[in-house]
Design an enzyme around this catalytic site. Structure first.
Site, PDB file in Angstrom:
ATOM      1  CG  PHE A 117      -2.076  -0.811   1.233  1.00 49.99           C
ATOM      2  CD1 PHE A 117      -3.218  -0.435   0.533  1.00 49.99           C
ATOM      3  CD2 PHE A 117      -2.073  -2.028   1.891  1.00 49.99           C
ATOM      4  CE1 PHE A 117      -4.328  -1.250   0.498  1.00 49.99           C
ATOM      5  CE2 PHE A 117      -3.182  -2.846   1.871  1.00 49.99           C
ATOM      6  CZ  PHE A 117      -4.312  -2.462   1.171  1.00 49.99           C
ATOM      7  CG  ASP A 118       0.380   5.916  -1.523  1.00 51.76           C
ATOM      8  OD1 ASP A 118       1.399   6.425  -1.063  1.00 51.76           O
ATOM      9  OD2 ASP A 118      -0.678   6.528  -1.737  1.00 51.76           O
ATOM     10  CB  VAL A 119       0.143   5.364   3.819  1.00 50.98           C
ATOM     11  CG1 VAL A 119      -0.675   5.921   4.981  1.00 50.98           C
ATOM     12  CG2 VAL A 119       0.649   3.962   4.148  1.00 50.98           C
ATOM     13  CE1 TYR A 120       0.239   9.897   6.124  1.00 50.33           C
ATOM     14  CE2 TYR A 120       1.987   8.537   5.203  1.00 50.33           C
ATOM     15  CZ  TYR A 120       1.311   9.046   6.298  1.00 50.33           C
ATOM     16  OH  TYR A 120       1.710   8.696   7.568  1.00 50.33           O
ATOM     17  CB  THR A 168      -3.924   4.929  -0.886  1.00 47.83           C
ATOM     18  OG1 THR A 168      -3.164   5.338  -2.030  1.00 47.83           O
ATOM     19  CG2 THR A 168      -4.642   3.620  -1.187  1.00 47.83           C
TER      20      THR A 168
END
Length: 238
Positions: A11-14, A16
């Site tokens: 995962f990308d976090v920021y 997403t």
């Protein structure tokens, strides 16, 4: 290709999982109130993306919250207002307050039952620790820009992730890279032969917001407008 073909979601976090655009606009309010300009949300985010991307290229070693402090300074200069060093640092620290999208935690709790969950994020470890409290799960691995010494879309970040996952017996054929940003994530996913899932948070908006325009649009294997849609699509397959 089916969602059930994979063992691992990276995962990308920021952008997403965390609503960084709302967090940015909220954190920039003290500066915006002094500009006297009628900047709309996308103008603000596009300026932020331009300065952030540039700074990440020039200072890839800089912790993200400190890099954001430089972005704040550059925005103040562009908009013709002053900002103190303390204000810049406060903006960088504000990443800890960026909110999660409303559907994120519940979706991750469900997905954790079926996948290993891995983070590959342009963030520093201290800031991510605050964000993780909003996400509802413990990730199986967390790879940050601070760990790696560079920022996506640099190839180095994906090399690092694939090497570390490979050491754990996870082949890239088992990975579904899941992200919003075409620029930071889907272009390098294509380049590295990774299956990818676009969480298109900006489906009801124009442009690319807080990320740079990728130019030629990457290909995607799956597209959902939210994490909730991803979780529901998987639920229908099991």
């Amino acid at each position: 290709m089916q969602l059930t073909d994979f063992t691992t979601l990276t995962f990308d976090v920021y952008g997403t999982l965390i609503d960084w655009e709302s967090g940015m606009v909220a954190g920039l309010q003290p500066l915006l109130e002094r500009t006297g300009r009628n900047l709309n949300r996308d103008q603000i985010l596009e300026a932020h993306a331009r300065h952030e991307s540039s700074q990440q290229r020039y200072t890839p070693h800089l912790q993200y919250r400190l890099l954001l402090a430089v972005v704040y300074k550059r925005l103040a200069e562009e908009w013709g207002v002053t900002a103190t060093h303390d204000e810049c640092l406060a903006y960088g620290d504000f990443v800890k307050q960026w909110p999660a999208f409303a559907d994120t935690a519940q979706a991750l709790v469900y997905l954790k039952q079926h996948y290993q969950l891995v983070v590959l994020s342009n963030v520093d470890n201290e800031s991510f620790a605050y964000s993780q409290r909003k996400l509802g799960v413990e990730f199986d691995a967390v790879y940050t820009a601070e760990d790696i010494g560079s920022y996506k879309p640099a190839q180095r970040n994906f090399d690092y992730m694939l090497e570390k996952l490979g050491e754990r017996g996870i082949d890239k054929s088992q990975i579904l890279h899941t992200a919003e940003s075409m620029f930071h994530d889907h272009q390098p996913a294509n380049r590295n032969g990774l299956a990818n899932c676009w969480i298109y948070r900006r489906h009801d908006k124009q442009g690319f917001g807080a990320t740079m325009n990728p130019g030629d649009m990457p290909s995607v294997d799956f597209r959902f407008n939210s994490m909730a849609e991803l979780a529901e699509a998987h639920r229908q397959r099991v």
